[in-house]
Design an enzyme around this catalytic site. Structure first.
Site, PDB file in Angstrom:
ATOM      1  N   LYS A  34       0.788  -1.304  -0.118  1.00 47.92           N
ATOM      2  CA  LYS A  34       0.234   0.013  -0.170  1.00 47.92           C
ATOM      3  C   LYS A  34       0.882   1.221   0.144  1.00 47.92           C
ATOM      4  CE  LYS A  34      -4.656  -1.398   1.832  1.00 47.92           C
ATOM      5  NZ  LYS A  34      -5.537  -1.183   2.702  1.00 47.92           N
ATOM      6  N   ARG A  51      -4.269  -9.900   4.635  1.00 45.75           N
ATOM      7  CA  ARG A  51      -4.498  -9.887   3.173  1.00 45.75           C
ATOM      8  C   ARG A  51      -3.536  -9.451   2.390  1.00 45.75           C
ATOM      9  NH1 ARG A  51      -6.982  -5.798  -0.434  1.00 45.75           N
ATOM     10  NH2 ARG A  51      -8.250  -6.847  -1.947  1.00 45.75           N
TER      11      ARG A  51
END
Length: 295
Positions: free
Chosen positions: A230, A264
């Site tokens: 991210k 995740r």
């Protein structure tokens, strides 16, 4: 309703049960042409299926299927989202009955169709923006991820975000959604909290959430983290998406040490190895091949 850690439920998602000391890997499959990670590499069914089989072979416990890019981009109708994802959900459920199938959607109608197709978990990354989502999860006996976006609507990037205390806001927001999900009939052992790094947050906020994750874990609810490659990792290290694995794995280890339960990830094998190492250091799992000094 706050759950003290000693009363924390086991996590039950579809065919799988995860004890409090078990780390689960959620592998990501994006059925989108514009994913930030791979720019549509798994948009087509055949490529997506190859990715599913690879992730399961590498140790994924959960496969998370998404049909809409999380960030800004072209509009995707509910029908298009369903067309992108339903066939893959059904195929995974049929071929791998022991694998948990998750669907990354914030829309209740989409979740309804995909749960009917075989999904076990509704991964709502947009903090209950559709108030019927919990009702759908309850109807199908599916689990639900309760996330935090600081009030930002779906598919928007944060702008000028300020919190008095970001982790206090995360705890209040996610536990409030969890309590609402319980009231809607979602099973207690199917609810997870996600602090939702990047969503409605600056990099400073996501780093603060990471260093204080134990405060969310202390609520007793199972915690999921979605940190893979991210922007907060990229901005911290000043690296592009393709070079963010090491930073992601460092954040993963820290989250695991603090008690997160589900991770995740795009890079399943590397994530699995990091989590297995953390589990061994914590004393929750034995080494796989201990030999040194034993003979």
């Amino acid at each position: 309703m706050k759950i003290v850690p000693s009363e924390a439920p086991r996590l039950r998602l579809g065919p799988a049960k995860f004890g409090p000391d078990v780390f689960a890997v959620m592998g990501i499959v994006n059925r989108t042409p514009d994913s930030f990670y791979d720019n549509g590499a798994t948009y087509g069914f055949d490529r997506a299926w190859d990715r599913v089989e690879q992730m399961i072979a590498e140790g994924a416990d959960i496969v998370d299927v998404g049909g809409v890019k999380a960030g800004t981009g072209p509009a995707v109708s509910e029908n298009e989202e369903i067309e992108r994802t339903a066939d893959l959900v059904t195929a995974i459920r049929d071929r791998y009955p022991d694998v948990v199938v998750s669907v990354d959607t914030y829309r209740s109608r989409v979740a309804d169709v995909l749960c009917e197709a075989g999904a076990h978990l509704v991964n709502d990354a947009w903090a209950g923006s559709d108030p019927e989502l919990a009702t759908v999860a309850a109807r199908w006996d599916a689990g639900l991820v309760c996330s935090h976006t600081g009030g930002h609507p779906p598919r928007t990037d944060p702008r000028g975000v300020v919190y008095d205390d970001v982790m206090a806001d995360v705890v209040a927001g996610t536990t409030g959604l969890a309590e609402a999900a319980l009231a809607a009939g979602v099973r207690r052992d199917g609810i997870l909290l996600d602090p939702t790094h990047d969503f409605g947050k600056t990099t400073y906020h996501s780093l603060d959430v990471s260093r204080r994750l134990d405060e969310l874990v202390a609520t007793g609810w199972p915690v999921l983290v979605s940190m893979s490659r991210k922007d907060f990792v990229g901005e911290t290290l000043d690296l592009p998406v393709e070079e963010r694995l090491n930073g992601t794995l460092a954040a993963t280890a820290i989250a695991a040490w603090q008690g997160a339960r589900v991770f995740r990830a795009h890079d399943v094998r590397a994530t699995r190895e990091v989590l297995d190492m953390v589990a061994a250091i914590k004393g929750h799992a034995p080494p796989r091949a201990p030999r040194r000094g034993l003979s």
